[in-house]
Design a protein around this motif. Structure first.
Motif, PDB file in Angstrom:
ATOM      1  N   ARG A 105       0.841  -1.209   0.000  1.00  0.00           N
ATOM      2  CA  ARG A 105       0.000   0.000   0.000  1.00  0.00           C
ATOM      3  C   ARG A 105       0.871   1.251   0.000  1.00  0.00           C
ATOM      4  O   ARG A 105       0.578   2.214  -0.717  1.00  0.00           O
ATOM      5  CB  ARG A 105      -0.921  -0.009   1.215  1.00  0.00           C
ATOM      6  CG  ARG A 105      -2.103  -0.916   1.055  1.00  0.00           C
ATOM      7  CD  ARG A 105      -3.111  -0.726   2.197  1.00  0.00           C
ATOM      8  NE  ARG A 105      -3.869  -1.945   2.352  1.00  0.00           N
ATOM      9  CZ  ARG A 105      -3.729  -2.835   3.314  1.00  0.00           C
ATOM     10  NH1 ARG A 105      -2.852  -2.616   4.275  1.00  0.00           N
ATOM     11  NH2 ARG A 105      -4.458  -3.918   3.351  1.00  0.00           N
ATOM     12  N   GLU A 109       1.050   4.138  -2.811  1.00  0.00           N
ATOM     13  CA  GLU A 109       0.896   5.572  -2.555  1.00  0.00           C
ATOM     14  C   GLU A 109       2.090   6.334  -3.121  1.00  0.00           C
ATOM     15  O   GLU A 109       1.919   7.412  -3.714  1.00  0.00           O
ATOM     16  CB  GLU A 109       0.743   5.823  -1.054  1.00  0.00           C
ATOM     17  CG  GLU A 109      -0.576   5.328  -0.499  1.00  0.00           C
ATOM     18  CD  GLU A 109      -0.636   5.394   1.031  1.00  0.00           C
ATOM     19  OE1 GLU A 109       0.334   5.882   1.647  1.00  0.00           O
ATOM     20  OE2 GLU A 109      -1.659   4.949   1.587  1.00  0.00           O
ATOM     21  N   ASP A 110       3.291   5.753  -2.961  1.00  0.00           N
ATOM     22  CA  ASP A 110       4.488   6.402  -3.522  1.00  0.00           C
ATOM     23  C   ASP A 110       4.381   6.489  -5.040  1.00  0.00           C
ATOM     24  O   ASP A 110       4.691   7.529  -5.639  1.00  0.00           O
ATOM     25  CB  ASP A 110       5.756   5.628  -3.140  1.00  0.00           C
ATOM     26  CG  ASP A 110       6.100   5.753  -1.662  1.00  0.00           C
ATOM     27  OD1 ASP A 110       5.502   6.630  -0.989  1.00  0.00           O
ATOM     28  OD2 ASP A 110       6.936   4.961  -1.177  1.00  0.00           O
ATOM     29  N   SER A 112       1.673   6.553  -6.762  1.00  0.00           N
ATOM     30  CA  SER A 112       0.648   7.550  -7.055  1.00  0.00           C
ATOM     31  C   SER A 112       1.233   8.951  -6.993  1.00  0.00           C
ATOM     32  O   SER A 112       0.959   9.780  -7.863  1.00  0.00           O
ATOM     33  CB  SER A 112      -0.501   7.398  -6.056  1.00  0.00           C
ATOM     34  OG  SER A 112      -1.464   8.399  -6.260  1.00  0.00           O
ATOM     35  N   HIS A 113       2.072   9.204  -5.982  1.00  0.00           N
ATOM     36  CA  HIS A 113       2.721  10.523  -5.877  1.00  0.00           C
ATOM     37  C   HIS A 113       3.665  10.740  -7.045  1.00  0.00           C
ATOM     38  O   HIS A 113       3.731  11.846  -7.602  1.00  0.00           O
ATOM     39  CB  HIS A 113       3.487  10.654  -4.553  1.00  0.00           C
ATOM     40  CG  HIS A 113       2.604  10.726  -3.341  1.00  0.00           C
ATOM     41  ND1 HIS A 113       1.624  11.671  -3.182  1.00  0.00           N
ATOM     42  CD2 HIS A 113       2.560   9.959  -2.221  1.00  0.00           C
ATOM     43  CE1 HIS A 113       1.005  11.501  -2.032  1.00  0.00           C
ATOM     44  NE2 HIS A 113       1.552  10.445  -1.426  1.00  0.00           N
TER      45      HIS A 113
END
Length: 150
Positions: A105, A109-110, A112-113
């Motif tokens: 997860r 998220e990384d 996505s950034h």
């Protein structure tokens, strides 16, 4: 030790002087004792020996059953220990999977950034390229340069 001749003579005299019913009774008693000694007692002894054999077989069967139960109990304990080890191993694997999910997860998220940053960079680059093309066009038209600006 063998009885003497006088003994047998006394027995004969005693039998001769006895009434007939006593002699018949004595012969019947001796006959019954003979039958008991010859046929009944050995049969009884054989029955007792069979009972003894049966008891010995029952004792051996009981020992075998106890040994079998002991082996089964040992196998059950061993299986229980293996199940306990598998439960612990399963719990460790489940914890490892949860940790892996958490890391995944975080990596998502990384990513996505990174995508957002890449999209922003692409937008900025595209915007800059448009502005450079616009400046080039203006320079070619002579509307932008050292002589004059709009």
């Amino acid at each position: 030790m063998e009885p003497t001749g006088d003994f047998w003579a006394g027995v004969g005299t005693g039998i001769a002087d006895s009434p007939g019913w006593m002699v018949v009774g004595a012969l019947l008693v001796i006959g019954v004792l003979f039958v008991v000694a010859k046929y009944i007692y050995p049969g009884h002894k054989e029955i007792k020996m069979r009972e003894l054999d049966i008891r010995q077989m029952e004792a051996e069967n009981a020992r075998a059953q106890v040994e079998s139960n002991r082996a089964l109990a040992e196998q059950t304990r061993s299986a229980g220990a293996k199940v306990d080890a598998l439960v612990i191993q399963n719990a460790e694997l489940a914890a490892g999977m949860e940790e892996s999910k958490t890391r995944s997860r975080g990596m998502g998220e990384d990513v996505s950034h990174v995508r957002e940053t890449a999209d922003h960079i692409r937008d900025t680059t595209d915007h800059t390229a448009e502005k450079v093309d616009e400046i080039h066009s203006l320079i070619r038209q002579g509307r932008f340069g050292p002589e004059g600006t709009d």
